[in-house]
Design a protein around this motif. Structure first.
Motif, PDB file in Angstrom:
ATOM      1  N   PHE A  56     -11.678  -6.454  -9.909  1.00  0.00           N
ATOM      2  CA  PHE A  56     -11.222  -7.782  -9.530  1.00  0.00           C
ATOM      3  C   PHE A  56      -9.774  -8.005  -9.977  1.00  0.00           C
ATOM      4  O   PHE A  56      -8.962  -8.559  -9.231  1.00  0.00           O
ATOM      5  CB  PHE A  56     -12.119  -8.852 -10.143  1.00  0.00           C
ATOM      6  N   LEU A  57      -9.460  -7.576 -11.203  1.00  0.00           N
ATOM      7  CA  LEU A  57      -8.111  -7.765 -11.723  1.00  0.00           C
ATOM      8  C   LEU A  57      -7.076  -7.042 -10.868  1.00  0.00           C
ATOM      9  O   LEU A  57      -6.020  -7.592 -10.541  1.00  0.00           O
ATOM     10  CB  LEU A  57      -8.034  -7.280 -13.171  1.00  0.00           C
ATOM     11  N   LEU A  58      -7.370  -5.803 -10.501  1.00  0.00           N
ATOM     12  CA  LEU A  58      -6.426  -5.048  -9.677  1.00  0.00           C
ATOM     13  C   LEU A  58      -6.294  -5.669  -8.289  1.00  0.00           C
ATOM     14  O   LEU A  58      -5.200  -5.676  -7.706  1.00  0.00           O
ATOM     15  CB  LEU A  58      -6.873  -3.597  -9.566  1.00  0.00           C
ATOM     16  N   ALA A  59      -7.395  -6.179  -7.751  1.00  0.00           N
ATOM     17  CA  ALA A  59      -7.340  -6.833  -6.449  1.00  0.00           C
ATOM     18  C   ALA A  59      -6.523  -8.123  -6.520  1.00  0.00           C
ATOM     19  O   ALA A  59      -5.791  -8.460  -5.574  1.00  0.00           O
ATOM     20  CB  ALA A  59      -8.747  -7.122  -5.942  1.00  0.00           C
ATOM     21  N   GLU A  60      -6.631  -8.845  -7.626  1.00  0.00           N
ATOM     22  CA  GLU A  60      -5.874 -10.084  -7.786  1.00  0.00           C
ATOM     23  C   GLU A  60      -4.383  -9.810  -7.833  1.00  0.00           C
ATOM     24  O   GLU A  60      -3.581 -10.497  -7.188  1.00  0.00           O
ATOM     25  CB  GLU A  60      -6.336 -10.798  -9.062  1.00  0.00           C
ATOM     26  N   VAL A  61      -3.998  -8.789  -8.596  1.00  0.00           N
ATOM     27  CA  VAL A  61      -2.581  -8.434  -8.646  1.00  0.00           C
ATOM     28  C   VAL A  61      -2.109  -7.936  -7.286  1.00  0.00           C
ATOM     29  O   VAL A  61      -0.984  -8.219  -6.856  1.00  0.00           O
ATOM     30  CB  VAL A  61      -2.325  -7.365  -9.727  1.00  0.00           C
ATOM     31  N   ALA A  62      -2.976  -7.210  -6.583  1.00  0.00           N
ATOM     32  CA  ALA A  62      -2.626  -6.672  -5.274  1.00  0.00           C
ATOM     33  C   ALA A  62      -2.320  -7.780  -4.276  1.00  0.00           C
ATOM     34  O   ALA A  62      -1.366  -7.679  -3.491  1.00  0.00           O
ATOM     35  CB  ALA A  62      -3.749  -5.779  -4.752  1.00  0.00           C
ATOM     36  N   VAL A  63      -3.116  -8.845  -4.283  1.00  0.00           N
ATOM     37  CA  VAL A  63      -2.884  -9.912  -3.309  1.00  0.00           C
ATOM     38  C   VAL A  63      -1.598 -10.663  -3.630  1.00  0.00           C
ATOM     39  O   VAL A  63      -0.876 -11.107  -2.722  1.00  0.00           O
ATOM     40  CB  VAL A  63      -4.096 -10.861  -3.230  1.00  0.00           C
ATOM     41  N   ILE A  64      -1.265 -10.791  -4.922  1.00  0.00           N
ATOM     42  CA  ILE A  64       0.009 -11.416  -5.294  1.00  0.00           C
ATOM     43  C   ILE A  64       1.169 -10.510  -4.880  1.00  0.00           C
ATOM     44  O   ILE A  64       2.188 -10.985  -4.347  1.00  0.00           O
ATOM     45  CB  ILE A  64       0.053 -11.701  -6.804  1.00  0.00           C
ATOM     46  N   ALA A  65       1.020  -9.209  -5.103  1.00  0.00           N
ATOM     47  CA  ALA A  65       2.046  -8.268  -4.654  1.00  0.00           C
ATOM     48  C   ALA A  65       2.195  -8.322  -3.145  1.00  0.00           C
ATOM     49  O   ALA A  65       3.307  -8.191  -2.611  1.00  0.00           O
ATOM     50  CB  ALA A  65       1.681  -6.851  -5.098  1.00  0.00           C
ATOM     51  N   GLY A  66       1.081  -8.536  -2.446  1.00  0.00           N
ATOM     52  CA  GLY A  66       1.116  -8.598  -0.997  1.00  0.00           C
ATOM     53  C   GLY A  66       1.883  -9.800  -0.469  1.00  0.00           C
ATOM     54  O   GLY A  66       2.701  -9.670   0.442  1.00  0.00           O
ATOM     55  N   VAL A  67       1.623 -10.984  -1.031  1.00  0.00           N
ATOM     56  CA  VAL A  67       2.327 -12.174  -0.547  1.00  0.00           C
ATOM     57  C   VAL A  67       3.806 -12.105  -0.908  1.00  0.00           C
ATOM     58  O   VAL A  67       4.669 -12.564  -0.148  1.00  0.00           O
ATOM     59  CB  VAL A  67       1.682 -13.477  -1.082  1.00  0.00           C
ATOM     60  N   ALA A  68       4.116 -11.513  -2.075  1.00  0.00           N
ATOM     61  CA  ALA A  68       5.518 -11.339  -2.450  1.00  0.00           C
ATOM     62  C   ALA A  68       6.212 -10.369  -1.505  1.00  0.00           C
ATOM     63  O   ALA A  68       7.333 -10.610  -1.042  1.00  0.00           O
ATOM     64  CB  ALA A  68       5.617 -10.849  -3.893  1.00  0.00           C
ATOM     65  N   ALA A  69       5.543  -9.254  -1.202  1.00  0.00           N
ATOM     66  CA  ALA A  69       6.128  -8.249  -0.317  1.00  0.00           C
ATOM     67  C   ALA A  69       6.324  -8.812   1.086  1.00  0.00           C
ATOM     68  O   ALA A  69       7.366  -8.597   1.724  1.00  0.00           O
ATOM     69  CB  ALA A  69       5.232  -7.014  -0.270  1.00  0.00           C
ATOM     70  N   ASP A  70       5.337  -9.542   1.584  1.00  0.00           N
ATOM     71  CA  ASP A  70       5.439 -10.109   2.930  1.00  0.00           C
ATOM     72  C   ASP A  70       6.552 -11.146   3.002  1.00  0.00           C
ATOM     73  O   ASP A  70       7.293 -11.213   3.990  1.00  0.00           O
ATOM     74  CB  ASP A  70       4.098 -10.727   3.329  1.00  0.00           C
ATOM     75  N   THR A  71       6.691 -11.946   1.947  1.00  0.00           N
ATOM     76  CA  THR A  71       7.743 -12.956   1.918  1.00  0.00           C
ATOM     77  C   THR A  71       9.122 -12.317   1.896  1.00  0.00           C
ATOM     78  O   THR A  71      10.015 -12.699   2.662  1.00  0.00           O
ATOM     79  CB  THR A  71       7.575 -13.878   0.699  1.00  0.00           C
ATOM     80  N   TRP A  72       9.318 -11.334   1.019  1.00  0.00           N
ATOM     81  CA  TRP A  72      10.613 -10.654   0.953  1.00  0.00           C
ATOM     82  C   TRP A  72      10.917  -9.937   2.262  1.00  0.00           C
ATOM     83  O   TRP A  72      12.053  -9.946   2.731  1.00  0.00           O
ATOM     84  CB  TRP A  72      10.615  -9.671  -0.211  1.00  0.00           C
ATOM     85  N   SER A  73       9.904  -9.305   2.825  1.00  0.00           N
ATOM     86  CA  SER A  73      10.106  -8.582   4.074  1.00  0.00           C
ATOM     87  C   SER A  73      10.569  -9.517   5.187  1.00  0.00           C
ATOM     88  O   SER A  73      11.473  -9.180   5.963  1.00  0.00           O
ATOM     89  CB  SER A  73       8.799  -7.891   4.477  1.00  0.00           C
ATOM     90  N   SER A  74       9.964 -10.697   5.252  1.00  0.00           N
ATOM     91  CA  SER A  74      10.314 -11.658   6.293  1.00  0.00           C
ATOM     92  C   SER A  74      11.659 -12.309   6.032  1.00  0.00           C
ATOM     93  O   SER A  74      12.503 -12.411   6.934  1.00  0.00           O
ATOM     94  CB  SER A  74       9.232 -12.736   6.403  1.00  0.00           C
ATOM     95  N   GLU A  75      11.867 -12.776   4.788  1.00  0.00           N
ATOM     96  CA  GLU A  75      13.081 -13.512   4.464  1.00  0.00           C
ATOM     97  C   GLU A  75      14.328 -12.637   4.529  1.00  0.00           C
ATOM     98  O   GLU A  75      15.391 -13.077   4.977  1.00  0.00           O
ATOM     99  CB  GLU A  75      12.952 -14.134   3.067  1.00  0.00           C
ATOM    100  N   ILE A  76      14.212 -11.396   4.061  1.00  0.00           N
ATOM    101  CA  ILE A  76      15.366 -10.499   4.030  1.00  0.00           C
ATOM    102  C   ILE A  76      15.491  -9.719   5.337  1.00  0.00           C
ATOM    103  O   ILE A  76      16.602  -9.396   5.779  1.00  0.00           O
ATOM    104  CB  ILE A  76      15.263  -9.539   2.833  1.00  0.00           C
ATOM    105  N   GLY A  77      14.357  -9.436   5.974  1.00  0.00           N
ATOM    106  CA  GLY A  77      14.383  -8.652   7.195  1.00  0.00           C
ATOM    107  C   GLY A  77      15.190  -9.286   8.311  1.00  0.00           C
ATOM    108  O   GLY A  77      15.830  -8.585   9.107  1.00  0.00           O
ATOM    109  N   VAL A  78      15.184 -10.644   8.394  1.00  0.00           N
ATOM    110  CA  VAL A  78      15.928 -11.314   9.466  1.00  0.00           C
ATOM    111  C   VAL A  78      17.432 -11.165   9.296  1.00  0.00           C
ATOM    112  O   VAL A  78      18.192 -11.464  10.226  1.00  0.00           O
ATOM    113  CB  VAL A  78      15.558 -12.817   9.536  1.00  0.00           C
ATOM    114  N   LEU A  79      17.878 -10.699   8.132  1.00  0.00           N
ATOM    115  CA  LEU A  79      19.312 -10.508   7.890  1.00  0.00           C
ATOM    116  C   LEU A  79      19.795  -9.142   8.352  1.00  0.00           C
ATOM    117  O   LEU A  79      20.982  -8.840   8.264  1.00  0.00           O
ATOM    118  CB  LEU A  79      19.620 -10.685   6.396  1.00  0.00           C
ATOM    119  N   SER A  80      18.887  -8.315   8.831  1.00  0.00           N
ATOM    120  CA  SER A  80      19.257  -6.969   9.256  1.00  0.00           C
ATOM    121  C   SER A  80      20.246  -7.023  10.424  1.00  0.00           C
ATOM    122  O   SER A  80      20.114  -7.853  11.332  1.00  0.00           O
ATOM    123  CB  SER A  80      18.008  -6.191   9.676  1.00  0.00           C
TER     124      SER A  80
END
Length: 302
Positions: A145-169
């Motif tokens: 459960f702990l690893l899954a919890e960290v994974a979902v936080i890493a996922g939302v962070a990764a998706d946010t950075w990918s979207s926010e920074i990706g549009v600057l390409s």
């Protein structure tokens, strides 16, 4: 595995001690998330509905797991940091992505639920299934459960950075389905810059989780503490793009002919051209988080 010493001792108080500690954590979380919500609202990062929802979900998450609430706060800090760089440090975005993205600007309640909902769900599941233990204890039963919890936080962070920074390409993103060029900001598109940003965010969250455990309980820390949330978090960017390119609703403007995620464009209703009913950006983000959780559990079984 060993627990967290003094903090864990508080959680093992018998005869209702868990409920008492949870109640006081809820009050402390209410105070902390209220301050964060007010600051975010004043800074223009959250709408009023988003601020209220952050208080409700954030305080509950804190009551269930202060550590995961801290990592969730890290996600918000990373998101705000990127927005701040885009506003004051990075070159202005030359694209018209704001005319394409369904929800640009301050986050509303739906976006907060999409980002925080999967984490709250797995925390509730852990409290229900791993009875008699706090959400801070690293045991054979709680570790998945702990690893899954960290994974979902890493996922939302990764998706946010990918979207926010990706549009600057400087290069147009490519459709994850067809490989054809897409307008920057349109769901279903991927770019090298966005992919690298997503990977960086997942590595940061996973690295901090692994490093903290390595510092305080090295005997209980394995490589899975890093690679499970890092891989699942990075995969979330691809899951989101895949869902965005297939089931998310898209529309065409009758005035300019552009494909957009917005129901109105140039003050006129747009025409739906693809996607499933009810699958907007918030739905896709929520589903991405839930699939990231499942992926994290699956990776631990390899």
């Amino acid at each position: 595995m060993k627990a967290l010493g003094l903090v864990e001792l508080c959680y093992t108080i018998a005869n209702g001690g868990m409920a008492v500690i949870t109640f006081y954590l809820l009050l402390l979380g209410l105070l902390g998330t209220s301050l964060l919500a007010v600051f975010s609202w004043l800074a223009g990062w959250l709408q009023t509905s988003g601020a209220v929802m952050l208080v409700l979900l954030g305080s509950t998450i804190f009551a269930l797991s202060p550590v995961m609430a801290g990592f969730l706060a890290l996600f918000f800090a990373m998101s705000y940091g990127v927005q701040g760089l885009k506003k004051w440090g990075l070159p202005p975005n030359p694209t018209d992505a704001h005319e394409i993205i369904e929800k640009a600007g301050a986050r509303d309640a739906g976006q907060v639920v999409a980002n925080c909902g999967p984490l709250l769900a797995v925390l509730v599941g852990q409290r229900w299934l791993v009875s008699g233990q706090s959400s801070l204890a690293v045991t054979e039963a709680s570790l998945p459960f702990l690893l899954a919890e960290v994974a979902v936080i890493a996922g939302v962070a990764a998706d946010t950075w990918s979207s926010e920074i990706g549009v600057l390409s400087s290069k147009a993103p490519r459709s994850i389905i067809s490989g054809r060029k897409l307008a920057p900001g349109l769901s279903g598109g991927v770019s090298l810059l966005g992919t690298m940003a997503g990977a960086g965010a997942a590595i940061i969250v996973a690295g901090l989780w692994w490093g903290g455990n390595q510092l305080f309980r090295p005997e209980a820390t394995t490589s899975a503490f890093f690679w499970v949330p890092a891989l699942a978090g990075f995969a979330a960017t691809w899951i989101d793009s895949l869902l965005g390119g297939t089931v998310q609703q898209k529309y065409r403007c009758a005035i300019c002919g552009k494909i957009t995620e917005q129901r109105q464009h140039h003050g006129e209703l747009t025409t739906k051209i693809s996607g499933l009913p009810g699958f907007n950006n918030d739905t896709v983000n929520l589903l991405t988080g839930l699939l990231t959780l499942l992926l994290a559990f699956w990776l631990q079984g390899l």
